[in-house]
Design an enzyme around this catalytic site. Sequence first.
Site, PDB file in Angstrom:
ATOM      1  N   LYS A  74      73.298 107.996  23.996  1.00  3.60           N
ATOM      2  CA  LYS A  74      71.914 107.510  23.856  1.00  3.60           C
ATOM      3  C   LYS A  74      70.959 108.634  23.499  1.00  3.60           C
ATOM      4  CE  LYS A  74      70.077 107.561  28.618  1.00  3.60           C
ATOM      5  NZ  LYS A  74      69.152 108.688  28.473  1.00  3.60           N
ATOM      6  N   PHE A 131      83.123 122.978  26.096  1.00  2.17           N
ATOM      7  CA  PHE A 131      82.744 121.933  25.146  1.00  2.17           C
ATOM      8  C   PHE A 131      83.364 122.126  23.772  1.00  2.17           C
ATOM      9  CE2 PHE A 131      79.953 118.959  27.331  1.00  2.17           C
ATOM     10  CZ  PHE A 131      79.982 119.561  28.580  1.00  2.17           C
ATOM     11  N   LEU A 132      84.552 122.769  23.795  1.00  7.10           N
ATOM     12  CA  LEU A 132      85.357 122.857  22.568  1.00  7.10           C
ATOM     13  C   LEU A 132      86.691 122.153  22.786  1.00  7.10           C
ATOM     14  CD1 LEU A 132      85.007 126.467  21.027  1.00  7.10           C
ATOM     15  CD2 LEU A 132      84.053 124.323  20.175  1.00  7.10           C
ATOM     16  N   CYS A 135      74.646 109.579  28.803  1.00 10.03           N
ATOM     17  CA  CYS A 135      73.640 110.473  28.222  1.00 10.03           C
ATOM     18  C   CYS A 135      73.868 110.837  26.761  1.00 10.03           C
ATOM     19  CB  CYS A 135      73.534 111.738  29.085  1.00 10.03           C
ATOM     20  SG  CYS A 135      72.762 111.396  30.663  1.00 10.03           S
ATOM     21  N   VAL A 170      71.077 110.313  38.629  1.00 12.22           N
ATOM     22  CA  VAL A 170      70.181 111.471  38.662  1.00 12.22           C
ATOM     23  C   VAL A 170      69.261 111.407  39.870  1.00 12.22           C
ATOM     24  CG1 VAL A 170      68.327 112.613  37.450  1.00 12.22           C
ATOM     25  CG2 VAL A 170      70.325 111.798  36.199  1.00 12.22           C
ATOM     26  N   LYS A 192      65.806 119.372  26.736  1.00 12.85           N
ATOM     27  CA  LYS A 192      66.767 118.388  27.242  1.00 12.85           C
ATOM     28  C   LYS A 192      67.537 117.750  26.105  1.00 12.85           C
ATOM     29  CE  LYS A 192      68.936 115.378  29.641  1.00 12.85           C
ATOM     30  NZ  LYS A 192      70.101 115.706  30.452  1.00 12.85           N
TER      31      LYS A 192
HETATM   32  C1  UDX Z   1      68.475 108.213  34.324  1.00 14.94           C
HETATM   33  C2  UDX Z   1      68.018 108.054  32.901  1.00 14.94           C
HETATM   34  O1  UDX Z   1      68.623 106.919  32.407  1.00 14.94           O
HETATM   35  C3  UDX Z   1      68.418 109.194  32.037  1.00 14.94           C
HETATM   36  O2  UDX Z   1      67.777 109.121  30.790  1.00 14.94           O
HETATM   37  C4  UDX Z   1      67.966 110.437  32.591  1.00 14.94           C
HETATM   38  O3  UDX Z   1      68.501 111.465  31.860  1.00 14.94           O
HETATM   39  C5  UDX Z   1      68.338 110.525  34.016  1.00 14.94           C
HETATM   40  O4  UDX Z   1      67.993 109.420  34.806  1.00 14.94           O
HETATM   41  P1  UDX Z   1      70.703 107.553  35.493  1.00 14.94           P
HETATM   42  O5  UDX Z   1      70.344 108.134  36.812  1.00 14.94           O
HETATM   43  O6  UDX Z   1      72.083 107.625  35.071  1.00 14.94           O
HETATM   44  O7  UDX Z   1      69.852 108.218  34.307  1.00 14.94           O
HETATM   45  O8  UDX Z   1      70.093 106.072  35.421  1.00 14.94           O
HETATM   46  P2  UDX Z   1      70.558 104.805  36.178  1.00 14.94           P
HETATM   47  O9  UDX Z   1      71.887 105.025  36.753  1.00 14.94           O
HETATM   48  O10 UDX Z   1      70.298 103.709  35.241  1.00 14.94           O
HETATM   49  O11 UDX Z   1      69.542 104.715  37.425  1.00 14.94           O
HETATM   50  C6  UDX Z   1      68.234 104.314  37.305  1.00 14.94           C
HETATM   51  C7  UDX Z   1      67.871 103.650  38.667  1.00 14.94           C
HETATM   52  O12 UDX Z   1      66.477 103.364  38.676  1.00 14.94           O
HETATM   53  C8  UDX Z   1      68.600 102.321  38.896  1.00 14.94           C
HETATM   54  O13 UDX Z   1      69.180 102.325  40.173  1.00 14.94           O
HETATM   55  C9  UDX Z   1      67.469 101.290  38.818  1.00 14.94           C
HETATM   56  O14 UDX Z   1      67.700 100.173  39.648  1.00 14.94           O
HETATM   57  C10 UDX Z   1      66.291 102.100  39.296  1.00 14.94           C
HETATM   58  N1  UDX Z   1      64.955 101.616  38.887  1.00 14.94           N
HETATM   59  C11 UDX Z   1      64.709 101.313  37.571  1.00 14.94           C
HETATM   60  C12 UDX Z   1      63.962 101.511  39.864  1.00 14.94           C
HETATM   61  O15 UDX Z   1      64.207 101.735  41.038  1.00 14.94           O
HETATM   62  N2  UDX Z   1      62.704 101.111  39.474  1.00 14.94           N
HETATM   63  C13 UDX Z   1      62.418 100.803  38.170  1.00 14.94           C
HETATM   64  O16 UDX Z   1      61.265 100.449  37.889  1.00 14.94           O
HETATM   65  C14 UDX Z   1      63.447 100.895  37.187  1.00 14.94           C
HETATM   66  C1  UDX Z   2      75.979 115.388  30.118  1.00 16.07           C
HETATM   67  C2  UDX Z   2      75.462 116.832  30.122  1.00 16.07           C
HETATM   68  O1  UDX Z   2      76.553 117.724  30.230  1.00 16.07           O
HETATM   69  C3  UDX Z   2      74.515 117.038  31.288  1.00 16.07           C
HETATM   70  O2  UDX Z   2      73.973 118.360  31.262  1.00 16.07           O
HETATM   71  C4  UDX Z   2      73.372 116.022  31.178  1.00 16.07           C
HETATM   72  O3  UDX Z   2      72.518 116.165  32.226  1.00 16.07           O
HETATM   73  C5  UDX Z   2      73.918 114.631  31.139  1.00 16.07           C
HETATM   74  O4  UDX Z   2      74.855 114.488  30.083  1.00 16.07           O
HETATM   75  P1  UDX Z   2      77.790 113.990  31.395  1.00 16.07           P
HETATM   76  O5  UDX Z   2      77.367 112.850  30.577  1.00 16.07           O
HETATM   77  O6  UDX Z   2      78.037 113.795  32.839  1.00 16.07           O
HETATM   78  O7  UDX Z   2      76.716 115.196  31.272  1.00 16.07           O
HETATM   79  O8  UDX Z   2      79.170 114.491  30.757  1.00 16.07           O
HETATM   80  P2  UDX Z   2      79.777 115.835  30.115  1.00 16.07           P
HETATM   81  O9  UDX Z   2      80.645 116.497  31.092  1.00 16.07           O
HETATM   82  O10 UDX Z   2      78.733 116.611  29.456  1.00 16.07           O
HETATM   83  O11 UDX Z   2      80.702 115.151  28.981  1.00 16.07           O
HETATM   84  C6  UDX Z   2      80.085 114.347  28.015  1.00 16.07           C
HETATM   85  C7  UDX Z   2      81.161 113.709  27.135  1.00 16.07           C
HETATM   86  O12 UDX Z   2      81.733 114.705  26.278  1.00 16.07           O
HETATM   87  C8  UDX Z   2      82.308 113.089  27.925  1.00 16.07           C
HETATM   88  O13 UDX Z   2      82.676 111.881  27.316  1.00 16.07           O
HETATM   89  C9  UDX Z   2      83.431 114.121  27.777  1.00 16.07           C
HETATM   90  O14 UDX Z   2      84.708 113.504  27.823  1.00 16.07           O
HETATM   91  C10 UDX Z   2      83.151 114.675  26.377  1.00 16.07           C
HETATM   92  N1  UDX Z   2      83.632 116.057  26.165  1.00 16.07           N
HETATM   93  C11 UDX Z   2      83.117 117.053  26.946  1.00 16.07           C
HETATM   94  C12 UDX Z   2      84.549 116.312  25.143  1.00 16.07           C
HETATM   95  O15 UDX Z   2      85.006 115.406  24.435  1.00 16.07           O
HETATM   96  N2  UDX Z   2      84.941 117.606  24.922  1.00 16.07           N
HETATM   97  C13 UDX Z   2      84.457 118.649  25.676  1.00 16.07           C
HETATM   98  O16 UDX Z   2      84.848 119.807  25.421  1.00 16.07           O
HETATM   99  C14 UDX Z   2      83.518 118.373  26.730  1.00 16.07           C
END
Ligand code: UDX
Ligand code: UDX
Length: 459
Positions: free
Chosen positions: A265, A251-252, A262, A18, A206
């Site tokens: 958790k 998403f069906l 995401c 993100v 969210k």
């Molecule tokens: C994160 C959150 O986990 C999720 O809940 C939210 O929806 C979107 O942002 P993601 O980007 O997937 O998701 O997280 P992650 O890939 O774990 O990246 C977090 C980064 O922050 C890591 O690179 C980590 O090293 C860094 N970090 C963490 C810092 O730089 N400083 C800190 O104090 C803690």
């Molecule tokens: C999701 C949300 O879509 C996004 O908006 C949010 O910011 C982060 O979490 P992501 O985790 O990248 O994004 O995956 P997504 O494409 O949403 O799929 C989530 C899970 O659902 C995957 O394991 C996918 O395989 C599953 N899925 C998705 C299904 O089983 N059926 C579907 O029709 C769509």
Amino acid sequence: MTSHADDHIICIIGAGYVGLVTAAGLAEAGREVRVVEVDAHRRAAVVAGISPIFEPGLDELLGAVVASGRLRAVETMKEGAAGAGIVIVAVGTPPTHDGEADLSQVRHAVDQALAEVAPGAIIAIKSTVPPGTTRALARDSRRNDVTFVMFPEFLREGSALEDLRHPSRVVVGGEDIAAVQRVAALMGGSGTTRLLCDSVSAELVKYGSNAFLATKISFINEMAQLCELTGADIEKVADGMGLDPRIGRSFLSAGLGWGGSCFPKDVRALETSAGYHGQSFWLLKAAIEVNSQQRRRFTAKLVQGLGGSLEGRRVAILGLAFKPFTDDMRQAPAAEVIRQLEDFGAEIIATDPAAIHVARPLLPRTTLVADPYEAVTGADAVGLVTEWPEYRELDWGRALGLMKGRLVVDGRNCLDGEAIAGHGGVYVSMGRRPRGPGSALPLAVGEAGSGAVRPVPLG
Ligand code: UDX
Ligand code: UDX
């Protein structure tokens, strides 16, 4: 601490999926962006203009914005927050053992930022946090010249840049409307829908969005089970339901269910958070249970299709990442399924176009190969777990020729069952009738080991 806050300068804490995508997108849009990342390897990669994560298009964009000087990765908050008008917190909120969101990284990042940001700056929380968190951070902050807002993200891995450039909506929540508007101006264009609200509502937009999409998937997976019991075709059912604009086809897609960083958790965190407020969120409890059943139903199809036992059997698994176009294995269905199959005595050979390096430490008993044809060679059965295009386009005549058995179980309903049957294979999917010679499988497949099923010799 510098004197004034400038909204042209954006500081992002955390170069994860993100944080990094948001940073690159804001730099592309002309902002001066500093990313503060504690992980030295990730930071070094960004400094070199190389994406430390697999995300389509991010490498090219990162190379360009780093070369332009508009995006810099830094180690200290002092460098990162200097003069920044907006500090975006995008650090991890992993689940604790009882499912609650662990906010320690968020609190630590906020404390560090508060020590450095200029008066008038805004701290925008992009990490997914339980309802009330943003307000609590503002209450606990020892700076009344800094404002907090909730700024949730909706990026999907694998299409994150597309989602960032063309957001379905921008949501910002806070108790200070001027601060909310300043942050809302960061994203999207004039045509973008913006929802400005209080911080708790934004936090629940969210969670609600992710939890609703996960529930929608669990619903269609329950319908798929009923289709197996009644002889219907889940894809037709989903198409028919999806034609109703109140429902929508997205998403069906029935299959192995949801995984990733995401949904698992966030659904648990929302269910747990509701519990703390004295509410039993029954729908989410059911959605979680259905989701874990989907892995067991997939495994049962392989066990049953191979005569009720996997002892000494070789099963090829196509796909490891939790979904296509990412190398992310967080809560990936493949890991769960492979462990179940190995516990039943099967030897697993698995492949994935991008996630093998991530999977290796997670799956010590599994043979990992890059070439899908090598994976299926000598296999008694093939299980498809991630719907990468590479597997849709496989030459099934060649694949079946290399296999020892004929069974192909499609956990994402994405393969051409007719083609597989046409090459003498037995095609089994989720919520549809099996296809192919000798595929007189019973319509419904019971839980593995339930004893209710009748083995059908296919190997
Ligand atoms: C994160 C959150 O986990 C999720 O809940 C939210 O929806 C979107 O942002 P993601 O980007 O997937 O998701 O997280 P992650 O890939 O774990 O990246 C977090 C980064 O922050 C890591 O690179 C980590 O090293 C860094 N970090 C963490 C810092 O730089 N400083 C800190 O104090 C803690
Ligand atoms: C999701 C949300 O879509 C996004 O908006 C949010 O910011 C982060 O979490 P992501 O985790 O990248 O994004 O995956 P997504 O494409 O949403 O799929 C989530 C899970 O659902 C995957 O394991 C996918 O395989 C599953 N899925 C998705 C299904 O089983 N059926 C579907 O029709 C769509």
